[in-house]
Design an enzyme around this catalytic site. Structure first.
Site, PDB file in Angstrom:
ATOM      1  N   HIS A  81      11.537  50.496 -17.076  1.00  0.00           N
ATOM      2  CA  HIS A  81      11.487  49.053 -17.330  1.00  0.00           C
ATOM      3  C   HIS A  81      11.296  48.294 -16.025  1.00  0.00           C
ATOM      4  O   HIS A  81      12.216  47.687 -15.479  1.00  0.00           O
ATOM      5  CB  HIS A  81      12.761  48.588 -18.050  1.00  0.00           C
ATOM      6  CG  HIS A  81      12.821  49.023 -19.478  1.00  0.00           C
ATOM      7  ND1 HIS A  81      13.624  50.055 -19.911  1.00  0.00           N
ATOM      8  CD2 HIS A  81      12.135  48.601 -20.566  1.00  0.00           C
ATOM      9  CE1 HIS A  81      13.463  50.221 -21.211  1.00  0.00           C
ATOM     10  NE2 HIS A  81      12.565  49.357 -21.636  1.00  0.00           N
TER      11      HIS A  81
ATOM     12  N   ASP B  40      10.364  42.019 -20.859  1.00  0.00           N
ATOM     13  CA  ASP B  40      11.492  42.813 -20.351  1.00  0.00           C
ATOM     14  C   ASP B  40      12.007  42.252 -19.027  1.00  0.00           C
ATOM     15  O   ASP B  40      12.551  42.998 -18.198  1.00  0.00           O
ATOM     16  CB  ASP B  40      11.086  44.274 -20.154  1.00  0.00           C
ATOM     17  CG  ASP B  40      11.216  45.091 -21.426  1.00  0.00           C
ATOM     18  OD1 ASP B  40      12.050  44.722 -22.268  1.00  0.00           O
ATOM     19  OD2 ASP B  40      10.474  46.088 -21.593  1.00  0.00           O
TER      20      ASP B  40
ATOM     21  N   ASP C 239       4.490  46.984 -26.972  1.00  0.00           N
ATOM     22  CA  ASP C 239       5.707  47.385 -26.277  1.00  0.00           C
ATOM     23  C   ASP C 239       5.963  48.884 -26.387  1.00  0.00           C
ATOM     24  O   ASP C 239       6.511  49.497 -25.466  1.00  0.00           O
ATOM     25  CB  ASP C 239       6.886  46.593 -26.847  1.00  0.00           C
ATOM     26  CG  ASP C 239       8.156  46.774 -26.043  1.00  0.00           C
ATOM     27  OD1 ASP C 239       8.062  47.131 -24.848  1.00  0.00           O
ATOM     28  OD2 ASP C 239       9.248  46.555 -26.595  1.00  0.00           O
TER      29      ASP C 239
END
Length: 538
Positions: free
Chosen positions: A246, A287, A396
């Site tokens: 991430h 994110d 995503d």
């Protein structure tokens, strides 16, 4: 497209104290590397003084105003400057001024910080700042030297540790290759890892800016170029570069996938410019400030975010509010009517909140119901927004649908992030979250479980909605990748089974049972977004 080079600061007191030379507004640069000049009216002013007069002002007075220049007049030996984007020597400004950074960068700043810190002492001796020569050779040398902003900032040299390897400099050859890649940014096999290397770790900034400009959104919405560039820089900075998965590269990858979906015929002929703007910004910020752990971890450690958002879509809410904070801090939409700006912030939040994997079944059931009843009308604003939500969800978690060479890298990165969380939980004697125990889980079984329970159902419905070559390509890659992981799992099992004794085989069988149970729990629509390839934030 060439990007105007500007000098900027983040207008927090913290940033102000960290740098002794700060400029917030663009300064025109007389160099062939810059595509356009900025007007004289954009030069920074302090009170009624011109930008040149600020050089003679007292530092204490100057620091009270944004857009000012602060320097220590007693020191004429060194000069540091923080810059955005591509770098150019500002000869007009720094011909007779050299400044020393008093504080330096804070140790907790992440290595992906996209600003540049340059020690101009190295340039002073080599290039001669007092010289009036206008030959192109020194300019090329300076341009090459100033092009490694991310590497230089993250280098050990700046942290006080002797440098062990030579500095790698990003030169014009690399930027040229990056431009060539942008010409094929709509290809599904776009290699975001290569693009990130070619842009020197600035893939998110470069890609998002290019897409916004390609759609003509900068001109259409009259976005201030400096504010937009500053917003993108701050977005990239707020992704944690030490997260294996991430991080800003993942955000850039999702943004590129979102662009591919926006080009699909069903969407391209229906979406408005506002829809496209929101879709790209949501992809880039979905994110934002991800801590590298999932929601159950935040809840069981009594993290303040879990309390703030009442244990519901904790990370998604944080990503959304962080994005809104940057929009307001940079004033990117400040020129729009207040009601329009608030509506865009709310719709941005609705898109980001849709990435909560704990609500996967909710969105998938609604999507399937619309398709069964054939009642999706993209002339309806609410239906268009729902399709944008589904597109962002697909973007995503699209990593299993990428070519094997890319998908495998993402799989390894996300699994490593799971395992790092598991190591922290073991260290602090917490219950290890599903899929986070490196002792009983492997990359292969995690990926197969994720594809089976999450990715395949979602992309099958997306193919029903948009039955195009891209949709079939994604399903084809996912099938091949799943088979590849299955083959690797069989090889690994056979290698481990040969030297194993009967007792060890029993233990392995028990471990396999626990792994299957964990995968079913994590992918069965629970509150944990712990599944590989996705934004495991809930």
């Amino acid at each position: 497209m060439s990007v105007p080079t500007t000098v900027s600061q983040v207008i927090s007191r913290k940033e102000l104290e960290r740098s002794s030379l700060l400029i917030t507004t663009p300064v025109p640069v007389n160099t062939a590397k810059i595509g356009q000049w900025l007007t004289m009216d954009n030069r920074p002013h302090v009170g009624n003084c011109s930008w040149k007069d600020t050089l003679s002002m007292h530092p204490v007075n100057v620091l009270k105003r944004r857009g000012a220049i602060s320097y220590d007049s007693s020191d004429q030996t060194a000069l540091y400057i923080r810059m955005l984007g591509a770098c150019v020597v500002f000869k007009q400004l720094f011909a007779n001024v050299r400044v020393r950074s008093q504080v330096g960068f804070e140790p907790e700043r992440r290595s992906s910080h996209p600003y540049l810190c340059i020690d101009f002492r190295t340039l002073h001796t080599r290039l001669g700042y007092g010289s009036t020569s206008t030959s192109s050779a020194p300019e090329r040398r300076v341009h090459r030297l100033l092009s490694f902003q991310r590497y230089l900032h993250s280098s050990r040299l700046l942290r006080g540790v002797p440098q062990q390897i030579p500095l790698h400099i990003l030169d014009e050859d690399y930027t040229g290759q990056a431009r060539c890649m942008l010409e094929k940014v709509g290809n599904w096999n776009f290699d975001i890892f290569l693009f990130d290397r070619l842009t020197n770790g600035n893939s998110l900034i470069t890609l998002t800016f290019h897409l916004l400009n390609q759609y003509g959104l900068v001109e259409l919405f009259q976005l201030d170029m400096v504010k937009l560039w500053r917003f993108l820089v701050m977005v990239q900075e707020d992704y944690h570069s030490d997260n294996p998965y991430h991080n800003a590269v993942h955000a850039a990858d999702v943004t590129q996938a979102m662009y591919c979906y926006l080009r699909e015929p069903m969407l391209a002929k229906s979406l408005t410019s506002c829809d496209i703007l929101l879709g790209l910004i949501a992809a880039a910020t979905h994110d934002l400030d991800h801590p590298g752990v999932n929601q159950p971890f935040l809840i069981k450690t009594d993290h303040y975010l879990a309390t703030l958002y009442r244990n519901t879509s904790v990370l998604e809410n944080h990503h959304w509010k962080s994005a809104v904070g940057l929009l307001r801090e940079t004033g990117l939409f400040s020129h729009l009517p207040a009601e329009d700006s608030l509506n865009m912030e709310r719709e941005l939040g609705s898109l980001i909140l849709a990435t909560d994997i704990s609500r996967q079944n909710e969105y998938l059931s609604r999507f399937r119901r619309h398709l069964d009843q054939d009642n999706l009308c993209l002339s309806n604003a609410s239906h268009r927004h729902f399709i944008l939500q589904m597109a962002l969800k697909c973007a995503d978690i699209c990593n299993p649908c990428r070519p094997w060479e890319l998908s495998k890298q993402w799989s390894e990165k996300v699994t490593e992030e799971f395992f790092q969380q598991g190591d922290i939980e073991k260290k602090h004697k917490l219950e290890v979250s599903p899929l986070c125990d490196r002792g009983i889980n492997t990359v292969g079984n995690i990926q197969i479980g994720f594809m089976t329970y999450v990715a395949e159902p979602l992309f099958a419905e997306w193919a029903r909605f948009s039955d195009t070559r891209l949709s079939q390509t994604m399903l084809g890659h996912m099938g091949l990748n799943k088979a590849s992981w299955g083959g690797l799992q069989q090889e690994q099992t056979s290698e481990e089974a040969e030297p194993s004794a009967a007792g060890t085989d029993t233990e392995d069988a028990d471990a396999a049972t626990r792994r299957d149970s964990n995968i079913a729990t994590a992918t069965g629509g629970t509150s944990s977004k712990e599944i590989p390839q996705g934004s495991r934030e809930s």
